[in-house]
Design a protein around this motif. Structure first.
Motif, PDB file in Angstrom:
ATOM      1  N   ASP A 195       4.218  10.414  43.336  1.00 29.39           N
ATOM      2  CA  ASP A 195       5.403  10.041  42.667  1.00 29.39           C
ATOM      3  C   ASP A 195       5.885  11.280  42.014  1.00 29.39           C
ATOM      4  O   ASP A 195       5.309  11.677  41.048  1.00 29.39           O
ATOM      5  CB  ASP A 195       5.469   8.814  41.932  1.00 29.39           C
ATOM      6  CG  ASP A 195       6.756   8.593  41.090  1.00 29.39           C
ATOM      7  OD1 ASP A 195       7.625   9.125  41.953  1.00 29.39           O
ATOM      8  OD2 ASP A 195       6.564   7.959  40.030  1.00 29.39           O
ATOM      9  N   VAL A 196       7.010  11.782  42.505  1.00 32.50           N
ATOM     10  CA  VAL A 196       7.651  12.963  41.618  1.00 32.50           C
ATOM     11  C   VAL A 196       8.658  12.916  40.534  1.00 32.50           C
ATOM     12  O   VAL A 196       8.710  13.578  39.781  1.00 32.50           O
ATOM     13  CB  VAL A 196       8.209  14.092  42.541  1.00 32.50           C
ATOM     14  CG1 VAL A 196       7.288  14.480  43.575  1.00 32.50           C
ATOM     15  CG2 VAL A 196       9.147  13.244  43.375  1.00 32.50           C
ATOM     16  N   ALA A 197       8.733  11.672  39.996  1.00 33.30           N
ATOM     17  CA  ALA A 197       9.903  11.472  39.267  1.00 33.30           C
ATOM     18  C   ALA A 197       9.541  12.046  37.838  1.00 33.30           C
ATOM     19  O   ALA A 197      10.413  12.786  37.328  1.00 33.30           O
ATOM     20  CB  ALA A 197       9.882   9.656  38.964  1.00 33.30           C
ATOM     21  N   ALA A 198       8.202  11.918  37.488  1.00 31.62           N
ATOM     22  CA  ALA A 198       8.073  12.551  36.041  1.00 31.62           C
ATOM     23  C   ALA A 198       8.150  14.157  36.198  1.00 31.62           C
ATOM     24  O   ALA A 198       8.545  14.671  35.248  1.00 31.62           O
ATOM     25  CB  ALA A 198       6.642  12.296  35.749  1.00 31.62           C
TER      26      ALA A 198
ATOM     27  N   ALA B  76       1.442  13.449  49.546  1.00 32.97           N
ATOM     28  CA  ALA B  76       1.197  11.992  49.431  1.00 32.97           C
ATOM     29  C   ALA B  76       0.031  11.678  48.471  1.00 32.97           C
ATOM     30  O   ALA B  76      -1.061  12.544  48.354  1.00 32.97           O
ATOM     31  CB  ALA B  76       0.815  11.316  50.752  1.00 32.97           C
ATOM     32  N   GLU B  77       0.279  10.640  47.563  1.00 32.65           N
ATOM     33  CA  GLU B  77      -0.725  10.155  46.748  1.00 32.65           C
ATOM     34  C   GLU B  77      -2.071  10.035  46.973  1.00 32.65           C
ATOM     35  O   GLU B  77      -3.066  10.253  46.415  1.00 32.65           O
ATOM     36  CB  GLU B  77      -0.248   8.744  46.422  1.00 32.65           C
ATOM     37  CG  GLU B  77      -1.040   7.966  45.058  1.00 32.65           C
ATOM     38  CD  GLU B  77      -0.418   8.175  43.873  1.00 32.65           C
ATOM     39  OE1 GLU B  77       0.759   8.480  43.731  1.00 32.65           O
ATOM     40  OE2 GLU B  77      -1.376   8.621  42.874  1.00 32.65           O
TER      41      GLU B  77
ATOM     42  N   ILE C 146       1.143  24.127  40.422  1.00 32.92           N
ATOM     43  CA  ILE C 146       0.715  23.033  40.624  1.00 32.92           C
ATOM     44  C   ILE C 146       1.414  22.176  39.193  1.00 32.92           C
ATOM     45  O   ILE C 146       1.296  22.259  38.126  1.00 32.92           O
ATOM     46  CB  ILE C 146      -0.803  22.991  40.540  1.00 32.92           C
ATOM     47  CG1 ILE C 146      -1.330  23.847  41.556  1.00 32.92           C
ATOM     48  CG2 ILE C 146      -1.213  21.646  40.323  1.00 32.92           C
ATOM     49  CD1 ILE C 146      -2.826  24.283  41.163  1.00 32.92           C
ATOM     50  N   GLN C 147       2.365  21.202  39.892  1.00 32.33           N
ATOM     51  CA  GLN C 147       2.952  20.518  38.941  1.00 32.33           C
ATOM     52  C   GLN C 147       2.076  19.220  38.309  1.00 32.33           C
ATOM     53  O   GLN C 147       1.330  18.567  39.351  1.00 32.33           O
ATOM     54  CB  GLN C 147       4.228  19.770  39.774  1.00 32.33           C
ATOM     55  CG  GLN C 147       5.219  20.612  40.423  1.00 32.33           C
ATOM     56  CD  GLN C 147       5.734  21.608  39.570  1.00 32.33           C
ATOM     57  OE1 GLN C 147       6.021  21.418  38.245  1.00 32.33           O
ATOM     58  NE2 GLN C 147       6.769  22.659  39.968  1.00 32.33           N
ATOM     59  N   ARG C 148       2.339  18.944  37.072  1.00 34.83           N
ATOM     60  CA  ARG C 148       1.615  17.765  36.558  1.00 34.83           C
ATOM     61  C   ARG C 148       2.607  16.728  36.404  1.00 34.83           C
ATOM     62  O   ARG C 148       3.698  17.284  36.266  1.00 34.83           O
ATOM     63  CB  ARG C 148       0.865  18.313  35.422  1.00 34.83           C
ATOM     64  CG  ARG C 148      -0.528  19.243  35.645  1.00 34.83           C
ATOM     65  CD  ARG C 148      -0.740  20.141  34.301  1.00 34.83           C
ATOM     66  NE  ARG C 148       0.330  21.092  34.105  1.00 34.83           N
ATOM     67  CZ  ARG C 148       0.152  22.435  34.708  1.00 34.83           C
ATOM     68  NH1 ARG C 148      -0.724  22.681  35.200  1.00 34.83           N
ATOM     69  NH2 ARG C 148       1.351  23.292  34.599  1.00 34.83           N
ATOM     70  N   PRO C 149       2.267  15.518  36.182  1.00 34.89           N
ATOM     71  CA  PRO C 149       0.998  14.799  36.198  1.00 34.89           C
ATOM     72  C   PRO C 149       0.573  14.820  37.810  1.00 34.89           C
ATOM     73  O   PRO C 149       1.245  14.738  38.626  1.00 34.89           O
ATOM     74  CB  PRO C 149       1.189  13.646  35.746  1.00 34.89           C
ATOM     75  CG  PRO C 149       2.534  13.346  35.995  1.00 34.89           C
ATOM     76  CD  PRO C 149       3.325  14.527  35.755  1.00 34.89           C
ATOM     77  N   LEU C 150      -0.791  14.788  37.876  1.00 35.38           N
ATOM     78  CA  LEU C 150      -1.625  14.887  39.067  1.00 35.38           C
ATOM     79  C   LEU C 150      -1.994  13.373  39.133  1.00 35.38           C
ATOM     80  O   LEU C 150      -2.469  12.734  38.089  1.00 35.38           O
ATOM     81  CB  LEU C 150      -2.546  15.729  39.427  1.00 35.38           C
ATOM     82  CG  LEU C 150      -1.901  17.105  39.693  1.00 35.38           C
ATOM     83  CD1 LEU C 150      -3.150  18.101  39.384  1.00 35.38           C
ATOM     84  CD2 LEU C 150      -1.475  17.317  41.138  1.00 35.38           C
ATOM     85  N   PRO C 151      -2.333  12.635  40.450  1.00 34.31           N
ATOM     86  CA  PRO C 151      -3.167  11.409  40.483  1.00 34.31           C
ATOM     87  C   PRO C 151      -4.496  11.549  39.861  1.00 34.31           C
ATOM     88  O   PRO C 151      -5.071  12.786  39.645  1.00 34.31           O
ATOM     89  CB  PRO C 151      -3.098  11.259  41.890  1.00 34.31           C
ATOM     90  CG  PRO C 151      -2.235  11.952  42.445  1.00 34.31           C
ATOM     91  CD  PRO C 151      -2.041  13.100  41.607  1.00 34.31           C
TER      92      PRO C 151
END
Lengths: 297, 297
Positions: A42-45, A70-71, A96-101
């Motif tokens: 989910d990229v919203a954050a 994908a997650e 590398i975008q955070r947050p990560l799963p």
């Protein structure tokens, strides 16, 4: 109010002009700088960050491609993706975008990025090079905060500096960078007995904790520089959301000599440093390539 | 005198006992730890160090081989030697003795050592891992100084610590190790305006500058711990050479709660840490090997 408010957007705009000129020179040499942003799930954050980076990249003449996975992707698959990007000559930097799963530890990905493509400055060897005062690609937020301080008419050598917050990617690198400039640095954190004892004695205070109102005017020496790295969402008295830093701006501005606003302070300069790192990384890759092919084998 | 004198030799002996047990366990598993020491040119300056290391290695059950290369060897040749040692499964650690001839930059050699064989803890990624609080192989002198402090009945969390000297391999790593333990750390150096302001406020002072008498009793808080990392050759009043640290021992011992002597303080513990790193490196290589061969391909 006594403090001069530092204009982060203006500082960022000046940096971006320099970056654009360098990006053009690299493009003319056949090395058009290009960044790949990796986000997972989910990229919203992260979306606002990614959009800001995209806009800033365009303004700096740096190509920017945002990829979302994908997650369900595994750590090993992502490491494979990064290995592919490391080997791809058309890719000059990996973000590398955070947050990560939860099943993807961010450090394992940061270590997978080749140090010459580490535009975020997060690889252990990038951090180690700061300690060795061989700064090449530094962690963007820390470098931005220090670059802002350097725009002020203060002599860095012998400056008494207090860094509040000792995170690996902000507080500690700021401490190293300031030591490298000749400052006397004290690092405070949640275990420090009396932060004010240290902050009140400092000519410049950096705060990067993530707690609104952590620093107030009584904790500052009159005339000190306050660089506020916190970004916190709070509700104002009428229940409207707003973004604030870690400083109580009003009381700090009564005492400080200079203060960064939030938003509009460290944030825009951080993105500008990311683009500066992108062209620097591209330049280093060009030189690495030329050295490797300098002689027939 | 109020200070308790810290017995570095006793601390080192305890560490060596632990190291010997671990070296034996590794030997039983087919991984007898083995160090290679590399010196270049005239060895007189480093000879005492190398001999001490050799003795300490024997006491710890670690094989030790001292190699000396001619003054005329090139950097590229030495890098080739190190690449060969990196690839040799019978070599578990590489020590680069200083001083080196002027045409051999020490950092270029340190970077050539594989991080898993970096028993001196000098590779940029070893240093970066300290910042990330992932200590594996740390720089020996810095780790020794911190290990000595940890033997004292002081709570590290919230301890006010002053580090005098900001070298890459001693002062800065000490600062980051102490931060990792929860201390509030101030790093002073030759550009600091008033070292005594900082040292007088500290519960523990580390000094690593290389100037005899730099710290005196008036610069200490009563009861503070003083860890003296300096090693200086001076002449006494009768013209006889002797080895002293950076502290004026007599005046400091009147004020401090604990003090390390020179010699017999940090020095022996540093060699013990080198041997501890040697068995740790061997253990990591064993695990790395097992992971690589865990599955049929």
């Amino acid at each position: 109010m006594t403090a001069t408010i530092i204009d982060g957007k203006a500082i960022a705009a000046r940096m971006r002009d320099e970056t654009r000129a360098e990006a053009q020179a690299l493009t003319d040499a056949g090395w058009a700088p290009r960044l790949i942003s990796i986000s997972v799930g989910d990229v919203a954050a992260a979306e606002l960050y990614v959009r800001n980076q995209q806009k800033s990249a365009e303004a700096a003449g740096v190509a920017f491609e945002a990829r979302n996975y994908a997650e369900t992707i595994s750590l090993e698959q992502l490491q494979g993706v990064i290995a592919g990007l490391n080997a791809d000559p058309r890719v000059n930097g990996i973000i590398i975008q955070r947050p990560l799963p939860a099943h993807i530890p961010v450090k394992a990905l940061q270590k997978a990025v080749h140090p010459l493509k580490d535009v975020e400055g997060m690889h252990p060897s990038s951090i180690g090079n700061i300690v060795y005062n061989d700064l090449t690609l530094g962690p963007c937020t820390a470098v931005a905060a220090v670059e802002i301080l350097k725009t002020l008419p203060l002599k860095m050598e012998g400056l008494d500096v207090c860094v509040i917050g000792h995170s690996e990617i902000v507080g500690k690198p700021i401490a190293f960078l300031m030591m490298g400039l000749g400052a006397t640095v004290t690092v405070c954190h949640h275990m420090t007995r009396q932060v004010a004892v240290h902050s009140r004695a400092a000519d410049a205070v950096f705060v990067a904790v993530g707690k609104p109102g952590l620093v107030n005017g009584a904790m500052l020496k009159p005339g000190a520089a306050l660089i506020d790295i916190g970004i916190n969402r709070v509700n104002d008295s009428e229940g409207r959301g707003k973004t604030v830093g870690d400083a109580d701006f009003d009381s700090c501005a009564q005492v400080a000599g200079w203060i960064t606003p939030v938003p509009g302070g460290v944030g825009p300069v951080t993105v500008a440093i990311l683009m500066k790192n992108a062209v620097l990384a591209t330049r280093m890759q060009l030189e690495h390539y030329r050295a490797a092919f300098a002689a027939a084998v």
